[in-house]
Every structure is written in structure tokens, then in C-alpha cells.
Design an enzyme around this catalytic site. Structure first.
Site, PDB file in Angstrom:
ATOM      1  N   ASN A   1      -4.732  -5.979  -7.051  1.00  0.00           N
ATOM      2  CA  ASN A   1      -3.355  -5.911  -6.550  1.00  0.00           C
ATOM      3  C   ASN A   1      -2.947  -7.270  -6.018  1.00  0.00           C
ATOM      4  O   ASN A   1      -3.787  -8.105  -5.710  1.00  0.00           O
ATOM      5  CB  ASN A   1      -3.284  -4.924  -5.369  1.00  0.00           C
ATOM      6  CG  ASN A   1      -3.084  -3.498  -5.839  1.00  0.00           C
ATOM      7  OD1 ASN A   1      -2.468  -3.256  -6.873  1.00  0.00           O
ATOM      8  ND2 ASN A   1      -3.597  -2.561  -5.067  1.00  0.00           N
TER       9      ASN A   1
ATOM     10  N   ALA B   1      -6.040   7.189  -9.621  1.00  0.00           N
ATOM     11  CA  ALA B   1      -7.433   7.671  -9.629  1.00  0.00           C
ATOM     12  C   ALA B   1      -7.980   7.623  -8.215  1.00  0.00           C
ATOM     13  O   ALA B   1      -7.576   6.787  -7.417  1.00  0.00           O
ATOM     14  CB  ALA B   1      -8.285   6.801 -10.541  1.00  0.00           C
TER      15      ALA B   1
ATOM     16  N   LYS C   1       4.891  -5.491  -8.952  1.00  0.00           N
ATOM     17  CA  LYS C   1       4.042  -4.487  -8.295  1.00  0.00           C
ATOM     18  C   LYS C   1       3.812  -4.883  -6.844  1.00  0.00           C
ATOM     19  O   LYS C   1       3.812  -4.047  -5.944  1.00  0.00           O
ATOM     20  CB  LYS C   1       2.709  -4.374  -9.053  1.00  0.00           C
ATOM     21  CG  LYS C   1       1.689  -3.476  -8.375  1.00  0.00           C
ATOM     22  CD  LYS C   1       1.197  -2.349  -9.255  1.00  0.00           C
ATOM     23  CE  LYS C   1       0.394  -1.294  -8.519  1.00  0.00           C
ATOM     24  NZ  LYS C   1      -1.034  -1.386  -8.741  1.00  0.00           N
TER      25      LYS C   1
ATOM     26  N   ASN D   1       3.214  -0.165   1.426  1.00  0.00           N
ATOM     27  CA  ASN D   1       1.875  -0.064   2.006  1.00  0.00           C
ATOM     28  C   ASN D   1       1.761  -0.423   3.489  1.00  0.00           C
ATOM     29  O   ASN D   1       1.180   0.351   4.256  1.00  0.00           O
ATOM     30  CB  ASN D   1       0.880  -0.875   1.172  1.00  0.00           C
ATOM     31  CG  ASN D   1       0.525  -0.161  -0.119  1.00  0.00           C
ATOM     32  OD1 ASN D   1       1.045   0.903  -0.402  1.00  0.00           O
ATOM     33  ND2 ASN D   1      -0.355  -0.738  -0.904  1.00  0.00           N
TER      34      ASN D   1
ATOM     35  N   ASN E   1       1.480  11.060  -1.871  1.00  0.00           N
ATOM     36  CA  ASN E   1       0.284  10.183  -1.827  1.00  0.00           C
ATOM     37  C   ASN E   1       0.049   9.567  -0.467  1.00  0.00           C
ATOM     38  O   ASN E   1       0.994   9.230   0.238  1.00  0.00           O
ATOM     39  CB  ASN E   1       0.474   8.965  -2.752  1.00  0.00           C
ATOM     40  CG  ASN E   1       0.232   9.292  -4.198  1.00  0.00           C
ATOM     41  OD1 ASN E   1       0.255  10.457  -4.578  1.00  0.00           O
ATOM     42  ND2 ASN E   1       0.021   8.267  -4.999  1.00  0.00           N
TER      43      ASN E   1
ATOM     44  N   GLU F   1      -5.761  -4.827   1.868  1.00  0.00           N
ATOM     45  CA  GLU F   1      -5.407  -5.907   0.935  1.00  0.00           C
ATOM     46  C   GLU F   1      -4.162  -6.663   1.421  1.00  0.00           C
ATOM     47  O   GLU F   1      -3.425  -7.209   0.615  1.00  0.00           O
ATOM     48  CB  GLU F   1      -5.166  -5.317  -0.461  1.00  0.00           C
ATOM     49  CG  GLU F   1      -6.422  -4.711  -1.058  1.00  0.00           C
ATOM     50  CD  GLU F   1      -6.233  -4.312  -2.510  1.00  0.00           C
ATOM     51  OE1 GLU F   1      -6.968  -4.834  -3.372  1.00  0.00           O
ATOM     52  OE2 GLU F   1      -5.363  -3.469  -2.777  1.00  0.00           O
TER      53      GLU F   1
HETATM   54  O1  KPL Z   1       0.152   1.288  -5.480  1.00  0.00           O
HETATM   55  C1  KPL Z   1       0.293   1.973  -4.513  1.00  0.00           C
HETATM   56  C2  KPL Z   1      -0.799   1.997  -3.527  1.00  0.00           C
HETATM   57  O2  KPL Z   1      -1.085   3.031  -2.964  1.00  0.00           O
HETATM   58  O3  KPL Z   1      -1.400   0.932  -3.342  1.00  0.00           O
HETATM   59  C3  KPL Z   1       1.578   2.714  -4.286  1.00  0.00           C
HETATM   60  C4  KPL Z   1       2.534   2.368  -5.386  1.00  0.00           C
HETATM   61  C5  KPL Z   1       2.166   2.324  -2.971  1.00  0.00           C
HETATM   62  C6  KPL Z   1       1.429   4.191  -4.396  1.00  0.00           C
HETATM   63  O4  KPL Z   1       0.823   4.789  -3.323  1.00  0.00           O
END
Ligand code: KPL
Length: 327
Positions: free
Chosen positions: A106, A131, A191, A199, A271, A286
């Protein structure tokens, strides 16, 4: 097993195992996969597909201290961003000159540095595949492929298009739809923009992504998007679907960033973002790879970014406290 078809996966967390197991369980001819971590993983590994099927595979495993004798056709570096350069340092002396390296991190921290340092072609990959490791269900031997996404691959300097095409075809055939792209730098920053808007806030307030839609968080997200949009405009990065240098500074570009971020929040509402998972598990985050490049760009363009700075400071302080009191 020969070098021709051997993929080393260095950093077998959720993403690394997803790639490894998808490649290993792909219809013939499936490439040979070696999962390489700090510790050796069980050989028998399983992958639960988004449809709930369980695929089993026996994969070779090794450690960074005892690398496999079979040289790789390609190395996938799938560590967290903060661990990538150290892993590369341990690995590089043992690789044949010219071995292709794929960076799956990332943010935009290690990618330019490793692209310069590695003695061979370097591709960067960005993925929206979902995942996670399900220790309760599978102990140390399984990964859950939670949802399908898309993977984009390419080199920062636009070279190695043939290699990127070949890798995209291999991944796609393994059930991870992938495309080679000529503008991976843009894609990585896009991204990063989404990660920066989601985050740090969800990690700070310990909330799921969807809660960002509500007060008091929604205006905080909008403030971060405005800071990120200004920095990326100065860097020449456009949101997906918006092109042209002039478009950068326009209202259209800001709307593009807002639409992208809120689309991802909506799509991942339930999530726990990766940074929140790291905080809850007491792991490093990160933040350097995600907020660091934005703050460096803000400084280079003399742009104020008070809210991003505050979020980065808090995460840095947490990191310091963690290293003083490791649990
Ligand atoms: O990529 C993600 C992460 O959790 O790091 C997002 C897009 C924020 C989805 O939760």
C-alpha cells in the site's frame, strides 16, 4: 519444479497467501509456489473462496533465513509496507541477477526506492481483492478470500509491459482478475488517497468504515479529502475518470476524489480497515507509507495540511509508545 514457473511469495500474510494459493490451485499448468516468511508455515494450506468452497493445496514453505534452493521466475513481495525494504535487503543477495520483483505494498513509500535499488525488472501491483487470515477457522493454514476485486500491474517507469502482461494473464487465470497498466503511479496514488481518507480516521476512532458516513465523522472525511485533493492536484495526480492537467485543480477533480472515497466507504461499510485491524492487534500501522508521501508532497509544494499532519502525529506517537512498551 524449475525456475521457469516458480513464484516466491515473500510475506505470507492474507494477501501473500491469497496470491500463493490462487496460483497453486489454478487449473494446470499451475506454477510452483513457495511461501517465504520469517517463520515456516505449514505445507498444507487452504483457501475459502468468496462462494464458500474450500480449496486445499500443498505448497512449499521456507524462511528468509533459509531460502529455497530453486531460484524464482518471479518474486512477489507481499509484506506490509514498513517491512518491505528490510525483507528485500535479506533477499536480494540470494536472487539471480535480473529476477523480476513485484511490489504489492500500500501507499507510495518503498515502491520508488525499491524500483531504483532492485537488480532486475520491478512491477508494482495494486489490488482491491479482499482477504483475511482466519486463525479460528484454519489455524495457521488458511486464508479467506472475502471478495473479488481487480488487480493492476505496471512499472513506475512504464517499462516491462510484456512482463506485466504475462503476470496479469497468470493472475487472471488463477482467479485474480488483473490488467497491466501504463499509469501504475497514478493508480498507486489513487489507492493511497482512499486509504488516507479512511484508514487514519477509522483507526483513531475505532469504527467500521461505514460509520464514516455519519456525524461527527462525515465532515472529518470531507476535510481530509479537501487536503488530499489539493496535494494531489499539485502532484499532477487525477482521480479515476478525470483526465488532463487542468482538470486537476477543478471542482470536477475534487468531486472525483469525493465520489471515489464515498464509493469505497459504501462498498466496504461493514469492514474493519487494515489500519484499524493493526491498531487493535497492537501491530505497527502503514501510516508512514500512506500519510508520509502526502505530507512530503505537501511540504514540497508549500501546501498546509493541518489535519493530515495531526493524524500522522497521533499515529507516530502511538508507534513510539508501542516501541517503548512492547506487549
Ligand atoms: O484498503 C482498505 C484498507 O482497509 O486498507 C480500505 C479501502 C480502506 C478498505 O477497508
Amino acid at each position: 519444479m524449475t525456475r521457469r514457473d516458480t513464484h516466491w511469495i515473500v510475506g505470507p500474510g492474507a494477501l501473500g497467501r491469497l496470491i500463493g494459493l490462487r496460483l497453486a490451485t489454478r487449473a494446470a499448468p499451475s506454477p510452483a509456489v513457495i511461501l517465504i516468511g520469517r517463520r515456516r508455515l505449514p505445507v498444507e494450506q487452504s483457501l475459502v473462496t468468496p462462494r464458500g468452497e474450500t480449496l486445499e493445496a500443498a505448497v512449499n514453505t521456507a524462511t528468509l533465513k533459509a531460502l529455497p534452493a530453486i531460484p524464482p521466475r518471479v518474486v512477489h513481495l507481499t509484506t506490509k509496507a514498513y517491512a518491505a525494504e528490510e525483507a528485500h535487503l535479506a533477499l536480494a543477495p540470494h536472487l539471480p541477477v535480473g529476477t523480476p520483483l513485484v511490489l504489492w505494498q500500500n501507499g507510495f513509500g518503498c515502491q520508488p526506492r525499491l524500483s531504483r535499488r532492485h537488480d532486475g525488472p520491478v512491477l508494482c501491483a495494486t489490488t482491491t481483492e479482499g482477504a483475511y487470515l482466519d486463525d479460528k477457522a484454519a489455524g495457521d493454514s488458511g486464508v479467506v478470500h472475502a471478495g473479488h476485486g481487480e488487480t493492476l500491474v505496471g512499472a513506475l517507469d512504464g517499462r516491462h509491459a510484456e512482463l506485466a502482461d504475462e503476470l496479469a494473464a497468470t493472475l487472471s487465470a488463477a482467479g485474480l482478475p488483473a490488467r497491466s497498466v501504463a499509469d501504475i503511479r497514478q493508480r498507486l496514488w489513487q489507492k493511497l488517497a482512499v486509504n488516507a481518507a479512511i484508514n487514519p480516521l477509522v483507526a483513531r476512532f475505532r469504527i467500521r468504515n461505514g460509520q464514516l458516513r455519519d456525524r461527527p465523522f462525515r465532515p472529518m472525511v470531507e476535510t481530509i479529502i479537501a487536503e488530499v485533493a489539493a496535494i494531489l492536484a499539485a502532484e499532477g495526480i487525477t482521480p479515476p475518470g478525470v483526465t488532463g492537467v487542468e482538470a486537476n485543480a477543478s471542482a470536477e477533480a475534487i468531486e472525483g476524489w469525493r465520489a471515489l472515497v464515498w464509493r469505497v466507504v459504501e462498498g466496504t461499510a461493514g469492514n474493519r480497515a487494515s489500519m484499524l485491524q493493526d491498531v487493535l492487534a497492537g501491530r505497527p500501522t502503514e501510516h508512514d507509507a500512506i500519510l508520509g508521501p502526502l505530507l512530503a508532497a505537501a511540504a514540497a509544494h508549500r501546501l498546509a495540511a493541518p489535519h493530515l499532519t495531526e493524524l500522522a502525529d497521533r499515529l507516530r506517537e502511538r508507534e513510539l509508545a508501542r516501541s517503548r512498551n512492547p506487549c
